[in-house]
Design a protein around this motif. Structure first.
Motif, short mmCIF file in Angstrom:
data_model
loop_
_atom_site.label_atom_id
_atom_site.label_comp_id
_atom_site.label_asym_id
_atom_site.label_seq_id
_atom_site.Cartn_x
_atom_site.Cartn_y
_atom_site.Cartn_z
N LEU A 36 54.38 -7.84 90.68
CA LEU A 36 54.41 -6.67 90.03
C LEU A 36 54.96 -6.70 88.82
CD1 LEU A 36 51.76 -4.92 88.76
CD2 LEU A 36 53.37 -3.02 90.26
N CYS A 37 56.29 -6.62 89.12
CA CYS A 37 57.15 -6.70 87.57
C CYS A 37 56.83 -8.54 86.75
CB CYS A 37 58.62 -6.70 87.43
SG CYS A 37 59.43 -4.56 88.36
N TYR A 38 56.90 -9.18 87.67
CA TYR A 38 56.96 -10.30 86.54
C TYR A 38 55.41 -10.72 86.16
CZ TYR A 38 55.90 -15.50 86.07
OH TYR A 38 55.26 -16.02 85.33
N ASP A 39 54.74 -9.92 87.11
CA ASP A 39 52.86 -9.98 86.00
C ASP A 39 53.04 -9.05 84.77
OD1 ASP A 39 52.07 -11.01 88.11
OD2 ASP A 39 50.84 -10.10 89.01
N ILE A 40 53.36 -8.34 84.94
CA ILE A 40 53.57 -7.75 83.78
C ILE A 40 54.29 -7.82 82.59
CG2 ILE A 40 55.06 -5.09 82.88
CD1 ILE A 40 54.28 -3.72 85.66
N THR A 41 55.61 -8.03 83.12
CA THR A 41 55.90 -9.33 81.95
C THR A 41 55.73 -10.23 81.38
OG1 THR A 41 58.41 -8.54 82.72
CG2 THR A 41 58.64 -9.98 82.08
N GLU A 42 54.94 -11.09 82.44
CA GLU A 42 53.93 -11.77 81.62
C GLU A 42 52.43 -11.28 80.59
OE1 GLU A 42 53.51 -15.64 81.83
OE2 GLU A 42 55.21 -15.04 81.93
#
Length: 87
Positions: A36-42
């Motif tokens: 989720l953190c990775y997706d939000i960062t993207e």
């Protein structure tokens, strides 16, 4: 962000910090939280790339999100440091 806030509320305390069953139970949540953190960062990266094309109210929203996001992600890290051995 609501899922991240819910996860942060699940920090084990006392004897549960060292309990393997608790660690195994929380591992899927931790794994999903990092995704989720990775997706939000993207997504934030895309918004920042298009920042100058946004309307002013949207620029303000992106700016507020970019300021709040790092502290949310950093608060996730201390609760997962002890669980890295599960990988």
């Amino acid at each position: 962000m609501q899922l991240l806030e819910r996860f942060l509320a699940c920090r084990p305390t006392g004897a549960a910090k060292d309990n393997r069953v608790v660690h195994v139970a929380l591992y899927p949540i931790i794994k999903e939280s990092f995704q989720l953190c990775y997706d939000i960062t993207e997504i934030l990266g895309i918004l920042i790339d298009r920042f100058m094309e946004l309307e002013i109210p949207d620029m303000v929203k992106v700016h507020e999100i970019s300021l709040a996001l790092p502290s949310s992600m950093m608060s996730l890290m201390p609760s997962t440091v002890g669980l890295r051995w599960l990988e």
